[in-house]
Design a protein around this motif. Sequence first.
Motif, mmCIF file in Angstrom:
data_model
loop_
_atom_site.group_PDB
_atom_site.id
_atom_site.type_symbol
_atom_site.label_atom_id
_atom_site.label_comp_id
_atom_site.label_asym_id
_atom_site.label_seq_id
_atom_site.Cartn_x
_atom_site.Cartn_y
_atom_site.Cartn_z
ATOM 1 N N PRO A 1 -60.297 41.681 -11.549
ATOM 2 C CA PRO A 1 -58.938 42.122 -10.891
ATOM 3 C C PRO A 1 -57.697 41.809 -11.561
ATOM 4 N N PRO A 2 -56.651 42.433 -11.362
ATOM 5 C CA PRO A 2 -55.178 42.214 -12.217
ATOM 6 C C PRO A 2 -54.843 40.919 -12.060
ATOM 7 N N VAL A 3 -54.268 40.433 -13.015
ATOM 8 C CA VAL A 3 -53.788 39.099 -13.406
ATOM 9 C C VAL A 3 -52.191 39.195 -13.152
ATOM 10 N N VAL A 4 -52.027 38.182 -12.124
ATOM 11 C CA VAL A 4 -50.435 37.932 -12.161
ATOM 12 C C VAL A 4 -50.029 36.582 -12.885
ATOM 13 N N LEU A 5 -49.134 36.964 -13.620
ATOM 14 C CA LEU A 5 -48.623 35.464 -14.303
ATOM 15 C C LEU A 5 -47.673 35.007 -13.521
ATOM 16 N N PRO A 6 -47.682 33.527 -13.625
ATOM 17 C CA PRO A 6 -46.863 32.603 -12.687
ATOM 18 C C PRO A 6 -45.419 33.115 -12.862
ATOM 19 N N GLU A 7 -44.595 32.909 -11.729
ATOM 20 C CA GLU A 7 -43.342 33.360 -11.664
ATOM 21 C C GLU A 7 -43.213 35.006 -11.893
ATOM 22 N N CYS A 8 -43.943 35.518 -11.648
ATOM 23 C CA CYS A 8 -43.848 37.022 -11.849
ATOM 24 C C CYS A 8 -44.186 37.733 -10.462
ATOM 25 N N LYS A 9 -43.516 38.690 -10.025
ATOM 26 C CA LYS A 9 -44.042 39.507 -8.806
ATOM 27 C C LYS A 9 -44.598 40.839 -9.201
ATOM 28 N N HIS A 10 -45.756 41.127 -8.777
ATOM 29 C CA HIS A 10 -46.374 42.214 -9.307
ATOM 30 C C HIS A 10 -46.357 43.227 -8.138
ATOM 31 N N VAL A 11 -45.784 44.619 -8.491
ATOM 32 C CA VAL A 11 -45.610 45.396 -7.345
ATOM 33 C C VAL A 11 -46.739 46.545 -7.134
ATOM 34 N N TYR A 12 -47.728 46.304 -7.932
ATOM 35 C CA TYR A 12 -48.723 47.195 -7.911
ATOM 36 C C TYR A 12 -48.388 48.693 -7.676
ATOM 37 N N TYR A 13 -47.893 49.252 -8.782
ATOM 38 C CA TYR A 13 -47.663 50.766 -8.870
ATOM 39 C C TYR A 13 -49.177 51.474 -8.774
ATOM 40 N N VAL A 14 -50.024 50.782 -9.689
ATOM 41 C CA VAL A 14 -51.322 50.980 -9.517
ATOM 42 C C VAL A 14 -52.232 49.676 -9.388
ATOM 43 N N TYR A 15 -53.524 49.766 -9.198
ATOM 44 C CA TYR A 15 -54.322 48.543 -9.167
ATOM 45 C C TYR A 15 -55.115 48.632 -10.070
ATOM 46 N N SER A 16 -55.107 47.862 -11.234
ATOM 47 C CA SER A 16 -55.845 47.917 -12.430
ATOM 48 C C SER A 16 -57.045 46.885 -12.519
ATOM 49 N N MET A 17 -58.126 47.239 -13.075
ATOM 50 C CA MET A 17 -58.928 46.307 -13.180
ATOM 51 C C MET A 17 -59.770 46.394 -14.447
ATOM 52 N N LYS A 18 -60.401 45.194 -15.090
ATOM 53 C CA LYS A 18 -61.318 45.519 -16.146
ATOM 54 C C LYS A 18 -62.609 45.371 -15.924
ATOM 55 N N PHE A 19 -63.349 46.128 -16.716
ATOM 56 C CA PHE A 19 -64.911 46.320 -16.634
ATOM 57 C C PHE A 19 -65.480 45.762 -17.779
ATOM 58 N N ASP A 20 -66.451 45.089 -17.475
ATOM 59 C CA ASP A 20 -67.432 44.418 -18.654
ATOM 60 C C ASP A 20 -68.682 44.888 -18.626
ATOM 61 N N GLU A 21 -68.748 45.747 -19.665
ATOM 62 C CA GLU A 21 -70.039 46.789 -19.668
ATOM 63 C C GLU A 21 -71.229 45.740 -20.115
ATOM 64 N N GLU A 22 -70.978 44.788 -20.748
ATOM 65 C CA GLU A 22 -72.153 44.138 -21.206
ATOM 66 C C GLU A 22 -72.586 43.074 -20.189
ATOM 67 N N LYS A 23 -71.950 42.754 -19.430
ATOM 68 C CA LYS A 23 -72.119 41.897 -18.306
ATOM 69 C C LYS A 23 -72.767 42.734 -17.125
#
Length: 427
Positions: free
Chosen positions: A297-319
Amino acid sequence: MNSKLALFGGKPIREKPFPPYITIGEEEKRAVMKVLDSGILSRFVGSYGDDFYGGDMVRKTEREWEEFFGVKYAVTVNSASSGLYSAVGALGIGPGDEVIVTPFTMTATASAILVYNAVPVFVDIDEDIFCISPEKVEEAITSRTKAIMVVHLYGHPARMDEIMRIASKHNLKVIEDCAQAPAATYKGSYVGTLGDIAVFSLNCYKTIQTGEGGVIVTNNEELAVRSQLIRNHAEYVVGDMGVKNLDNMLGWNYRMTEIQAAIASEQLKKLNALTEPRIELANYLTERIFKIDGITPPVVLPECKHVYYVYSMKFDEEKIGISRTSFVKALNAEGILHWEGYCKPLYMLPMYQNRMVFGGKGCPFNCHYYDGNVSYEKGLCPVTEKMYEKELFFNDFCRPPLTKKDLDDVVNAFYKVLENKDELRNI
Ligand SMILES: *Cc1c(COP(=O)(O)O)cnc(C)c1O
């Protein structure tokens, strides 16, 4: 539960489409009617005088943006693209200059550099937040570098402390493209208030909208004035205004109408109320997606507020053992629409590959003021290419009026597709 994949004729998880995102209501209608009743749909004049700054609604909205973001100057424009063009022009960037920019963004971010005959130097992104990587920015700086163009992609702030530190060390300007991140914060400050000049978008796909539109913000008076000039036929106005610095003082018509400004004013009042549910829904989705091995799922760095214009994810093909494309195809068949890859790394576009922008002589890349040798080779930004080709996928489900129950359908579709993934190996 019918577990046969919808892709192969099973019953889809979701037959009813998700409700659309509508931010326009009675408030906007009333505000627009007031403008229409006044008969004044714009009051801009392209010569120096009071109306050079536009009509009542344009000015009112600009003061409201200044107050909301806590900046000295807001300048409305007819799109974020024109806002970015104005910002680059206002900074005095021109032939022979380089501007460092991410390739993982909407084309206009980098086109703004080309418009002033400067050369975009593309620098790779961070693996976790997909924004320009400060370490790689520093490696790309040359004697020609004038500015860094940062995009707060998907609603997550770029690493601004590092970027500002590099900019100050090398005497570079920083432009923030905040089109996807209004109300996102970095260490408690709104994005758009951290660099030298910033641009928000009000196009119909963004968190708040006026159909088309944009707003430039800055704390620098000269940049504000130069943006106003570029917005409104600078060349005609500079003489009467006594402007001494004529760099890039060729103006356009980037003016916002009174109708758009009236809508912008109402939309800004709704920004927080439209952002909070995005965050709440995203947090809910993230909690559930964390449990799926192979999807990040999307990472949120400390002290950052993510406002989710879109919800991005990473897909691991190998796994997971199937391709992202197969996974997304199967999800889409379940009525759970996802997109793959976001956008092609910008340097792969024909304009960069063929170095053809202005006329047929290869300007600005072959311009005799330009003594650099910029690369647009495939492989230039491997993280961006990997995200585009293999890993990144996203949805726009973290927004009102969707509910957690709607997101349960999303997660159920993920599980359904993953449980049946063996059938997807050879499609
Ligand atoms: C939408 C967008 C723009 C352009 O906005 P317009 O208002 O359509 O010109 C620029 N940059 C990014 C990152 C965007 O998402």
